[in-house]
Structures are given as structure tokens and as C-alpha cells.
Enzyme design. Structure first.
Site, mmCIF file in Angstrom:
data_model
loop_
_atom_site.group_PDB
_atom_site.id
_atom_site.type_symbol
_atom_site.label_atom_id
_atom_site.label_comp_id
_atom_site.label_asym_id
_atom_site.label_seq_id
_atom_site.Cartn_x
_atom_site.Cartn_y
_atom_site.Cartn_z
ATOM 1 N N ILE A 1 0.809 -1.150 0.155
ATOM 2 C CA ILE A 1 0.040 0.026 -0.118
ATOM 3 C C ILE A 1 0.743 1.335 -0.240
ATOM 4 O O ILE A 1 0.533 2.158 -0.664
ATOM 5 C CB ILE A 1 -0.983 -0.060 1.261
ATOM 6 C CG1 ILE A 1 -2.081 -1.317 1.158
ATOM 7 C CG2 ILE A 1 -1.626 1.292 1.298
ATOM 8 C CD1 ILE A 1 -2.606 -1.520 2.404
ATOM 9 N N ASP B 1 10.953 2.725 6.308
ATOM 10 C CA ASP B 1 10.555 1.409 6.761
ATOM 11 C C ASP B 1 11.901 0.664 6.985
ATOM 12 O O ASP B 1 13.158 0.900 6.425
ATOM 13 C CB ASP B 1 10.127 0.858 5.410
ATOM 14 C CG ASP B 1 9.293 -0.311 5.466
ATOM 15 O OD1 ASP B 1 10.139 -1.520 5.992
ATOM 16 O OD2 ASP B 1 8.213 -0.508 5.086
ATOM 17 N N THR C 1 -4.805 5.028 7.349
ATOM 18 C CA THR C 1 -5.613 4.024 6.870
ATOM 19 C C THR C 1 -5.154 2.638 7.141
ATOM 20 O O THR C 1 -5.773 1.638 6.765
ATOM 21 C CB THR C 1 -5.647 4.219 5.286
ATOM 22 O OG1 THR C 1 -4.470 4.036 4.953
ATOM 23 C CG2 THR C 1 -6.369 5.471 4.801
ATOM 24 N N SER C 2 -4.127 2.645 8.384
ATOM 25 C CA SER C 2 -3.317 1.277 8.577
ATOM 26 C C SER C 2 -4.316 0.633 9.592
ATOM 27 O O SER C 2 -5.276 -0.114 9.396
ATOM 28 C CB SER C 2 -2.102 1.454 8.819
ATOM 29 O OG SER C 2 -1.496 1.438 7.450
ATOM 30 N N ARG C 3 -3.684 1.149 10.993
ATOM 31 C CA ARG C 3 -4.519 0.659 12.145
ATOM 32 C C ARG C 3 -4.530 1.472 13.118
ATOM 33 O O ARG C 3 -3.497 2.346 13.267
ATOM 34 C CB ARG C 3 -3.907 -0.767 12.795
ATOM 35 C CG ARG C 3 -3.974 -2.051 11.611
ATOM 36 C CD ARG C 3 -5.363 -2.398 12.054
ATOM 37 N NE ARG C 3 -5.455 -3.701 11.133
ATOM 38 C CZ ARG C 3 -5.889 -3.704 9.827
ATOM 39 N NH1 ARG C 3 -6.236 -2.859 9.174
ATOM 40 N NH2 ARG C 3 -6.031 -5.044 9.501
ATOM 41 N N ASP D 1 -9.212 6.564 9.016
ATOM 42 C CA ASP D 1 -10.041 5.534 8.664
ATOM 43 C C ASP D 1 -10.110 4.372 9.622
ATOM 44 O O ASP D 1 -10.880 3.422 9.320
ATOM 45 C CB ASP D 1 -9.563 4.841 7.203
ATOM 46 C CG ASP D 1 -10.382 4.213 6.662
ATOM 47 O OD1 ASP D 1 -11.719 4.177 6.529
ATOM 48 O OD2 ASP D 1 -9.968 2.857 6.089
ATOM 49 N N HIS E 1 -13.202 2.722 8.722
ATOM 50 C CA HIS E 1 -12.489 1.321 8.009
ATOM 51 C C HIS E 1 -12.848 0.838 6.810
ATOM 52 O O HIS E 1 -13.213 -0.170 6.542
ATOM 53 C CB HIS E 1 -12.438 0.288 9.179
ATOM 54 C CG HIS E 1 -10.944 -0.510 9.200
ATOM 55 N ND1 HIS E 1 -10.432 -0.858 10.168
ATOM 56 C CD2 HIS E 1 -10.308 -0.816 8.066
ATOM 57 C CE1 HIS E 1 -9.349 -1.729 9.832
ATOM 58 N NE2 HIS E 1 -9.263 -1.630 8.374
HETATM 59 P P1 NAI Z 1 2.557 -4.772 3.639
HETATM 60 O O1 NAI Z 1 2.935 -5.945 4.567
HETATM 61 O O2 NAI Z 1 2.755 -4.958 2.216
HETATM 62 O O3 NAI Z 1 3.592 -3.695 4.059
HETATM 63 C C1 NAI Z 1 3.795 -3.271 5.217
HETATM 64 C C2 NAI Z 1 5.266 -2.368 5.463
HETATM 65 O O4 NAI Z 1 5.456 -1.876 6.560
HETATM 66 C C3 NAI Z 1 6.499 -3.462 5.109
HETATM 67 O O5 NAI Z 1 7.122 -2.641 4.145
HETATM 68 C C4 NAI Z 1 7.328 -3.323 6.322
HETATM 69 O O6 NAI Z 1 8.499 -3.645 6.237
HETATM 70 C C5 NAI Z 1 6.851 -2.023 7.015
HETATM 71 N N1 NAI Z 1 7.026 -2.059 8.364
HETATM 72 C C6 NAI Z 1 7.205 -2.956 9.427
HETATM 73 N N2 NAI Z 1 7.454 -2.302 10.686
HETATM 74 C C7 NAI Z 1 7.547 -0.970 10.432
HETATM 75 C C8 NAI Z 1 7.962 0.037 11.036
HETATM 76 N N3 NAI Z 1 8.325 -0.142 12.430
HETATM 77 N N4 NAI Z 1 8.064 1.331 10.640
HETATM 78 C C9 NAI Z 1 7.813 1.496 9.390
HETATM 79 N N5 NAI Z 1 7.390 0.393 8.245
HETATM 80 C C10 NAI Z 1 7.333 -0.736 8.951
HETATM 81 O O7 NAI Z 1 1.309 -4.352 4.283
HETATM 82 P P2 NAI Z 1 0.265 -3.648 3.066
HETATM 83 O O8 NAI Z 1 -0.457 -4.428 2.327
HETATM 84 O O9 NAI Z 1 0.910 -2.511 2.488
HETATM 85 O O10 NAI Z 1 -0.667 -2.939 4.419
HETATM 86 C C11 NAI Z 1 -0.196 -1.787 5.374
HETATM 87 C C12 NAI Z 1 -1.294 -1.820 6.410
HETATM 88 O O11 NAI Z 1 -2.520 -1.144 5.952
HETATM 89 C C13 NAI Z 1 -1.672 -3.393 6.821
HETATM 90 O O12 NAI Z 1 -0.789 -3.794 8.005
HETATM 91 C C14 NAI Z 1 -3.179 -3.017 7.260
HETATM 92 O O13 NAI Z 1 -2.878 -2.700 8.614
HETATM 93 C C15 NAI Z 1 -3.545 -1.642 6.574
HETATM 94 N N6 NAI Z 1 -4.703 -1.938 5.905
HETATM 95 C C16 NAI Z 1 -5.599 -1.266 5.941
HETATM 96 C C17 NAI Z 1 -6.868 -1.341 5.064
HETATM 97 C C18 NAI Z 1 -8.278 -0.350 5.440
HETATM 98 O O14 NAI Z 1 -9.226 -0.998 4.854
HETATM 99 N N7 NAI Z 1 -8.024 0.834 6.005
HETATM 100 C C19 NAI Z 1 -6.981 -2.513 4.344
HETATM 101 C C20 NAI Z 1 -5.743 -3.234 4.133
HETATM 102 C C21 NAI Z 1 -4.651 -3.008 4.966
#
Ligand code: NAI
Length: 330
Positions: free
Chosen positions: A154, A173, A228-230, A254, A291
Site C-alpha cells: 500500500i 521502513d 488508513t492502517s490500524r 479511517d 475503516h
Molecule cells: P505490507 O506488509 O505489504 O507492508 C507493510 C510495510 O510496513 C512493510 O514494508 C514493512 O517492512 C513495514 N514496516 C514494518 N515495521 C515497520 C515500522 N516499524 N516502521 C515502518 N514500516 C514498517 O502491508 P500492506 O498491504 O501495505 O498494508 C499496510 C497496512 O494497511 C496493513 O498492515 C493494514 O494494517 C492496513 N490495511 C488497511 C486497510 C483499510 O481498509 N483501511 C485495508 C488493508 C490493509
């Protein structure tokens, strides 16, 4: 396979119902969320299917194990709501690692644009035929600095969007990706330099409250922040304090720390007892959504497809590409 599908909303059936039939699965759609009171409803099923606000703790995992439930099918990418360690050797946990990163990234930009150009306020105003522009002056993003925290799927989609706005993009990251049109910088520098900050990292012990009193103090005055993450990535009390001090240009949320039981529900007739949520709602430059970053036709279809593929792989002894192993425990 018999699947107890918790937290069913009408839109879940659009794809899960026909696709489930194609696989020959017997899906029992349950409206209730999965929690200690409702876990008994899983009896007689081979798997449960849960979403982000269904909480599956160690006690519930034991109960599911006793009921001979074999799998927890997460219809989400995040899995912080399931005790993965407790599930080890008892129940297989499968997730949907990727469906439409663009859906979430595009929504993040939509929120940023809304709070930066106050379209949420303009919408209400013009419906009253109040065509005054007073109080609606926004800011350009063009050539400003955007900071992206977390450059996974994302985050990378967000960087592409920010590049399109011709912003200078910096990012942080611990596991940098290659080939991005963005400069990796230490987190403190990102907070200090960014005009716009977008959070795209998972919630874990390390990232909990990554936005806190100290990081907010380090940010530029007037910064735009979107999450929009958590929800747990932001210390809500610190955010409210920062808002009261006028530190933010605008904030898009979000997700929210205490969203469980509130988000995805119609609580319009209830007394809201969460003072922090109620306080956040009072700020004109805070936009809160429920969300819904993932919520596009494309993403919903992809979620159903992968969730059911996961179930099919388990049923047929195929490799489980999307298993959440204990080494991934947060
Ligand atoms: P992903 O696993 O592809 O990427 C997450 C990135 O965060 C990775 O590159 C990882 O190295 C990095 N990371 C880990 N620890 C970190 C830190 N301490 N500081 C900075 N970066 C760090 O996950 P993706 O698919 O990109 O999703 C990201 C987040 O978005 C998910 O974890 C989820 O919480 C959230 N999400 C929210 C949605 C929504 O509807 N609002 C829908 C889908 C995901």
C-alpha cells in the site's frame, strides 16, 4: 467444507455466496461478530471466516479447537486481531495478504485531499445553498513534501500517487524496497520534514503509538496526517492534544484505536460513551471514516476469491501460501 462466516454484512454476500457455491462450500452467514459470547456458533463447522474487528483470543482458540474447527479464514490482510501464537499446532490461520493496495492508497489520498481542500465542509455548505468560501481556503500539495511510513504494497501504491502530484516523497521502513521514486530517511527526519504524512505499516509492538506526543511535537506545524492502517498506530490522546494546540492542518482517520464494536455498525441512535471519539468528531479538520479504505468492488471480489482459494487449498491438502505462521506473530 462448512464455514461459519462471522460479522456478515449484505455486501459480503455479493461475491462470497456465488463463489462459495462454485467451490461446493457450505457457508453459514452469521451477522454477529466473533467474540467469546458467539464463538459457540462455530460448532459443527470446519472453519470460521472473520474480519478485522472480530477478535480471536487464546481462550476462543481453545474453544474452537475443542469444537474441531480446523481453520481461521481471515478475509483481511491484517491479522493483529488473532492470537497467532495460541493458534499454533491447533488451528491453521490463513489470510488475504494482498487484494487491492490501490484501493487503500487511493482512499488515503482522497482523505488527504478532503481535509486539505475541505470538500467535506463544502459539500454540506452548498447543500444549504451557502455558497460562501469563508473558511474553506485549502493548500496545494504540489511540490510539498510527503512522508510515507511503511513502504509495502500500500505504501508503494501511495508513493506512486504522491509522485503523480509532483510531491517530494520521503519514506521510512526498516526493510527498504528498491526502485521507488522516494528517498528513505530516518523516522525523526520524516516527521520533521513532511507537510503530509501517510501511515502504511502494520500494527505490532514496535509500531504501536508510532504517532505519539513526541513525534507530533517533532512535526511541522500545519502538517496533514492520514492513517488508513490500524488505529493503534496513533496515540489518540496525544493526537487530540496536538489538535487542540492547532498543530495539524488536517487529519484523516479511517481507523481508530477503539473502533471495535463501533466501526461497521449503525450507532446513530446510541449515546456514544467514547469521549475521545466524540472529541475527535468535533474538530472541523478531522475526517473520520469507518475503516473503509479497502471497500471497492475490485477489492471485495479479490478478497472473496483468495479467502475461498485458501479454504480450498486447506481442504485439498495443497500448499498454504497465505498461512500466518507463528513467526509472523505480532
Ligand atoms: P505490507 O506488509 O505489504 O507492508 C507493510 C510495510 O510496513 C512493510 O514494508 C514493512 O517492512 C513495514 N514496516 C514494518 N515495521 C515497520 C515500522 N516499524 N516502521 C515502518 N514500516 C514498517 O502491508 P500492506 O498491504 O501495505 O498494508 C499496510 C497496512 O494497511 C496493513 O498492515 C493494514 O494494517 C492496513 N490495511 C488497511 C486497510 C483499510 O481498509 N483501511 C485495508 C488493508 C490493509
Amino acid at each position: 467444507m462448512k464455514i461459519a462466516f462471522y460479522g456478515t454484512k449484505p455486501y459480503d454476500r455479493i461475491w462470497f455466496e456465488p463463489m462459495g457455491k462454485e467451490y461446493g462450500f457450505d457457508i453459514h452467514f452469521i451477522e454477529a461478530a466473533c467474540n467469546p459470547e458467539t464463538v459457540f456458533m462455530a460448532k459443527g463447522h470446519d472453519a470460521i471466516c472473520v474480519f478485522v474487528n472480530d477478535h480471536v483470543d487464546a481462550g476462543m482458540i481453545d474453544a474452537l479447537y475443542e469444537m474441531n474447527v480446523k481453520a481461521i479464514l481471515l478475509r483481511s490482510a491484517g491479522y493483529n486481531n488473532v492470537d497467532v501464537k495460541a493458534a499454533e499446532d491447533k488451528i491453521v490461520v490463513l489470510r488475504v495478504p494482498s487484494y487491492s493496495p490501490e484501493a487503500v492508497a487511493e482512499f488515503s489520498m482522497a482523505m488527504l485531499l478532503a481535509v486539505a481542500r475541505l470538500t467535506h465542509k463544502a459539500y454540506n455548505r452548498t447543500r444549504d445553498f451557502n455558497m460562501s468560501l469563508n473558511g474553506l481556503m485549502g493548500v496545494d500539495f504540489h511540490e510539498k513534501t510527503a512522508g510515507v511510513i511503511g513502504t509495502g504494497k500500500i505504501g508503494q501504491a501511495m508513493i506512486r500517487i504522491l509522485n503523480g502530484f509532483q510531491m517530494e516523497v520521503i519514506c521510512y521502513d526498516p526493510f527498504p524496497a528498491e526502485g521507488l521514486e522516494a528517498e528513505y530517511v530516518p523516522l525523526e527526519e520524516l516527521f520533521r520534514r513532511s507537510d503530509v504524512i501517510s501511515i502504511h505499516c502494520p500494527l505490532n509492538m514496535e509500531t504501536r503509538h508510532i504517532i505519539n506526543e513526541q513525534s507530533i511535537a517533532a512535526m511541522k506545524k500545519g502538517v496533514y496526517l492520514v492513517n488508513t492502517s490500524r488505529g493503534g498506530l496513533i496515540d489518540t490522546e496525544a493526537l487530540i492534544k496536538g489538535m487542540l494546540e492547532g498543530r495539524f492542518g488536517g487529519v484523516g482517520l479511517d481507523v481508530y484505536e477503539e473502533e471495535e464494536g463501533v466501526f461497521y455498525e449503525d450507532r446513530s441512535g446510541d449515546i456514544i460513551t467514547d469521549d475521545n471519539l466524540a472529541r475527535l468528531m468535533t474538530f472541523p479538520n478531522v475526517l473520520i471514516t469507518s475503516h473503509m479504505g479497502f471497500f471497492t468492488r475490485e477489492a471485495m471480489q479479490a478478497i472473496a476469491k483468495t479467502t475461498l482459494e485458501n479454504a480450498y487449498a486447506l481442504e485439498n491438502g495443497l500448499p498454504l501460501a497465505n498461512q500466518v505462521g507463528k513467526e509472523m506473530a505480532l
